[in-house]
Design a protein around this motif. Structure first.
Motif, PDB file in Angstrom:
ATOM      1  N   CYS A  76       1.007  -1.283   0.313  1.00  0.00           N
ATOM      2  CA  CYS A  76      -0.240  -0.316  -0.179  1.00  0.00           C
ATOM      3  C   CYS A  76       1.049   1.199  -0.024  1.00  0.00           C
ATOM      4  O   CYS A  76       1.921   1.179   0.282  1.00  0.00           O
ATOM      5  CB  CYS A  76      -0.821   0.036   1.426  1.00  0.00           C
ATOM      6  SG  CYS A  76      -1.964   1.599   1.654  1.00  0.00           S
ATOM      7  N   TYR A 113      -6.732   7.082  -2.084  1.00  0.00           N
ATOM      8  CA  TYR A 113      -7.842   7.287  -2.527  1.00  0.00           C
ATOM      9  C   TYR A 113      -9.294   5.665  -1.783  1.00  0.00           C
ATOM     10  O   TYR A 113     -10.593   6.723  -1.989  1.00  0.00           O
ATOM     11  CB  TYR A 113      -7.693   6.176  -4.061  1.00  0.00           C
ATOM     12  CG  TYR A 113      -6.839   7.152  -4.454  1.00  0.00           C
ATOM     13  CD1 TYR A 113      -6.749   8.785  -3.822  1.00  0.00           C
ATOM     14  CD2 TYR A 113      -5.932   7.546  -6.193  1.00  0.00           C
ATOM     15  CE1 TYR A 113      -5.887   9.446  -4.455  1.00  0.00           C
ATOM     16  CE2 TYR A 113      -5.113   8.485  -6.779  1.00  0.00           C
ATOM     17  CZ  TYR A 113      -4.924   8.829  -6.027  1.00  0.00           C
ATOM     18  OH  TYR A 113      -4.537  10.265  -6.971  1.00  0.00           O
ATOM     19  N   CYS A 114      -8.712   4.978  -1.260  1.00  0.00           N
ATOM     20  CA  CYS A 114      -9.954   3.945  -0.804  1.00  0.00           C
ATOM     21  C   CYS A 114     -10.627   4.257   0.078  1.00  0.00           C
ATOM     22  O   CYS A 114     -11.968   4.031   0.747  1.00  0.00           O
ATOM     23  CB  CYS A 114      -8.892   2.801  -0.455  1.00  0.00           C
ATOM     24  SG  CYS A 114      -7.588   3.164   0.685  1.00  0.00           S
ATOM     25  N   THR A 115     -10.093   5.843   1.455  1.00  0.00           N
ATOM     26  CA  THR A 115     -10.905   5.873   2.211  1.00  0.00           C
ATOM     27  C   THR A 115     -11.966   6.981   1.926  1.00  0.00           C
ATOM     28  O   THR A 115     -12.963   7.377   2.617  1.00  0.00           O
ATOM     29  CB  THR A 115     -10.180   6.723   3.262  1.00  0.00           C
ATOM     30  OG1 THR A 115      -8.638   7.920   2.388  1.00  0.00           O
ATOM     31  CG2 THR A 115      -8.995   5.618   3.558  1.00  0.00           C
ATOM     32  N   CYS A 134     -15.234   5.471   1.499  1.00  0.00           N
ATOM     33  CA  CYS A 134     -15.410   4.259   2.220  1.00  0.00           C
ATOM     34  C   CYS A 134     -16.879   4.653   2.970  1.00  0.00           C
ATOM     35  O   CYS A 134     -17.371   5.182   3.923  1.00  0.00           O
ATOM     36  CB  CYS A 134     -14.850   3.416   3.205  1.00  0.00           C
ATOM     37  SG  CYS A 134     -14.916   2.379   4.146  1.00  0.00           S
ATOM     38  N   CYS A 136     -13.665   0.209  -2.190  1.00  0.00           N
ATOM     39  CA  CYS A 136     -12.044   0.815  -2.270  1.00  0.00           C
ATOM     40  C   CYS A 136     -11.460   0.324  -3.283  1.00  0.00           C
ATOM     41  O   CYS A 136     -10.363   0.226  -4.021  1.00  0.00           O
ATOM     42  CB  CYS A 136     -11.735   0.278  -0.701  1.00  0.00           C
ATOM     43  SG  CYS A 136     -11.852  -0.870  -0.302  1.00  0.00           S
ATOM     44  N   GLU A 137     -11.587  -1.329  -3.293  1.00  0.00           N
ATOM     45  CA  GLU A 137     -10.700  -2.035  -4.224  1.00  0.00           C
ATOM     46  C   GLU A 137     -10.683  -1.150  -6.160  1.00  0.00           C
ATOM     47  O   GLU A 137     -10.012  -1.123  -6.560  1.00  0.00           O
ATOM     48  CB  GLU A 137     -11.524  -3.426  -4.528  1.00  0.00           C
ATOM     49  CG  GLU A 137     -10.958  -3.900  -3.519  1.00  0.00           C
ATOM     50  CD  GLU A 137     -11.243  -5.907  -3.527  1.00  0.00           C
ATOM     51  OE1 GLU A 137     -11.933  -6.295  -4.682  1.00  0.00           O
ATOM     52  OE2 GLU A 137     -10.827  -6.174  -2.400  1.00  0.00           O
ATOM     53  N   CYS A 169      -8.887   1.555  -5.955  1.00  0.00           N
ATOM     54  CA  CYS A 169      -7.056   1.384  -4.925  1.00  0.00           C
ATOM     55  C   CYS A 169      -6.115   1.438  -7.183  1.00  0.00           C
ATOM     56  O   CYS A 169      -6.493   0.817  -7.749  1.00  0.00           O
ATOM     57  CB  CYS A 169      -6.876   0.141  -4.317  1.00  0.00           C
ATOM     58  SG  CYS A 169      -4.984  -0.443  -4.688  1.00  0.00           S
ATOM     59  N   ILE A 220      -7.980  -5.397  -1.013  1.00  0.00           N
ATOM     60  CA  ILE A 220      -7.867  -4.767   0.207  1.00  0.00           C
ATOM     61  C   ILE A 220      -9.256  -5.417   1.081  1.00  0.00           C
ATOM     62  O   ILE A 220      -8.809  -4.979   2.064  1.00  0.00           O
ATOM     63  CB  ILE A 220      -8.901  -3.758   0.133  1.00  0.00           C
ATOM     64  CG1 ILE A 220      -7.688  -2.698  -0.767  1.00  0.00           C
ATOM     65  CG2 ILE A 220      -9.432  -2.944   1.412  1.00  0.00           C
ATOM     66  CD1 ILE A 220      -8.070  -1.651  -1.380  1.00  0.00           C
TER      67      ILE A 220
END
Length: 365
Positions: free
Chosen positions: A286, A291-293, A296, A343-344, A347, A353
């Motif tokens: 990671c 970007y994933c958060t 979420c 999230c995936e 990513c 993830i």
């Protein structure tokens, strides 16, 4: 595009004070960067607070001709339609006060989103901006495989440069495809801006085995210097972006990039040994881009959880790793993941993830 010193100032991970970008600190970094002859600054519409900070630290304090500024348009974050996507340029221009951008990028093209840039007519849009003199050069940043990169560069031959993730850890990584993408860009004759040369900072603190190898060959050199010099030694590199977070990192980078020397044969061999070690590592790769958060629904601090997990995997520090995990999961734990997959899809590293979060939950909860 003219010749430029190869170190670029990536403005994604700027120093903060109480969660607010420390403009005074950034200003000192900007001054040191320019004083040593470097000119390339890289921000983006989606880097929270970055464009405003660089207006205050750079644009309002230095002559416009003394630097080059890059920013980016993102068609899948904060852009629900074509108008919202195109308005990002106007907003970036207002935030920075730069008058024009030297380099403008369509941001983070991947397999699941690249069609948005055609659907929103953004390729034509950036060409029109160039005709108006609002941008000098346009390109795109890319997080997918060589087949798509080849397709895009064939379809859009007037693209002037590409931004790729290249580092020695990902050179043969099948997901990141650093080598294959580099070779495609070279085949098309496109200058390359390198992102994540230190892989989100992880290569500044590599495993102890890697440190030992590097120290034997070049004692005293920072581990970040190995990563940055690795990519700066390649042909066709326009700029190597380093996401510097403090003046100490800036000074270290300036110390070896001001009078840049490519890797010698002994250093190249050390890198090859490091690649073998990292290829066998079980660490979660990671880069903490976050970007994933953004979307979420559970507001899980995914990169921070992975950092704690990596502390356990790489160093065996279970007690400290557990303490780190507890400090970043007061509001949401790894087990709170509802497996929505948002999230995936966001990513750039294409990480599984959800699977990693399940392993973290098992390890720490």
């Amino acid at each position: 595009m003219g010749e430029t010193k190869k170190l670029g100032f990536g403005l994604m991970r700027l120093p903060k004070n109480n969660d607010v970008i420390d403009v005074e600190h950034v200003s000192r970094m900007v001054d040191a960067f320019l004083e040593n002859g470097f000119t390339y600054f890289d921000t983006a519409f989606v880097y929270e607070g970055s464009e405003d900070a660089i207006r205050k630290a750079l644009v309002e304090r230095h002559p416009r001709e003394s630097y080059t500024l890059a920013t980016k348009l993102n068609a899948f974050m904060f852009a629900e339609n074509e108008e919202m996507a195109k308005n990002q340029f106007k907003t970036s221009l207002e935030r920075t006060g730069a008058g024009y951008f030297d380099y403008y990028l369509l941001h983070a093209l991947m397999g699941h989103n690249y069609q948005k840039y055609s659907e929103y007519h953004l390729w034509e849009y950036v060409k029109d901006l160039k005709k108006q003199g609002l941008i000098k050069h346009y390109g795109f940043s890319f997080h997918a495989g060589p087949e798509l990169l080849d397709e895009l560069l064939t379809k859009h031959p007037d693209v002037e440069f590409v931004q790729l993730q290249i580092n020695y850890a990902d050179w043969e990584n099948a997901e990141i495809a650093s080598r294959a993408n580099y070779e495609v860009a070279r085949k098309h004759g496109k200058p390359i801006v390198v992102m994540e040369p230190v892989k989100g900072g992880t290569l500044a603190d590599p495993p102890s085995e890697v440190k030992r190898i590097f120290d034997e060959v070049n004692p005293g050199a920072s581990y970040a210097s190995w990563a940055i010099r690795y990519v700066a030694s390649m042909e066709g590199i326009l700029s190597v972006l380093s996401g510097m977070s403090n003046i100490e990192q800036m000074q270290d980078n300036l110390s070896y990039m001001k009078d840049f020397k490519p890797l010698n044969e002994a250093e190249k061999e050390a890198i090859r040994k490091a690649q073998d070690i990292l290829g066998a590592s079980e660490e979660i790769p990671c880069t903490a881009c976050h970007y994933c958060t953004e979307g979420c629904p559970q507001q899980i601090a995914i990169p921070d959880i992975f950092k704690a997990m990596n502390r356990q995997i790489a160093r065996g520090e279970l007690q400290k790793a557990t303490k780190d995990y507890q400090s970043v999961t007061e509001s949401a734990k790894a087990s709170d993941c509802i497996q929505c997959g948002q999230c995936e899809s966001a990513c750039p590293q294409h990480l599984p993830i959800i699977e990693h979060l399940q392993k973290c939950a098992k390890a720490f909860e």
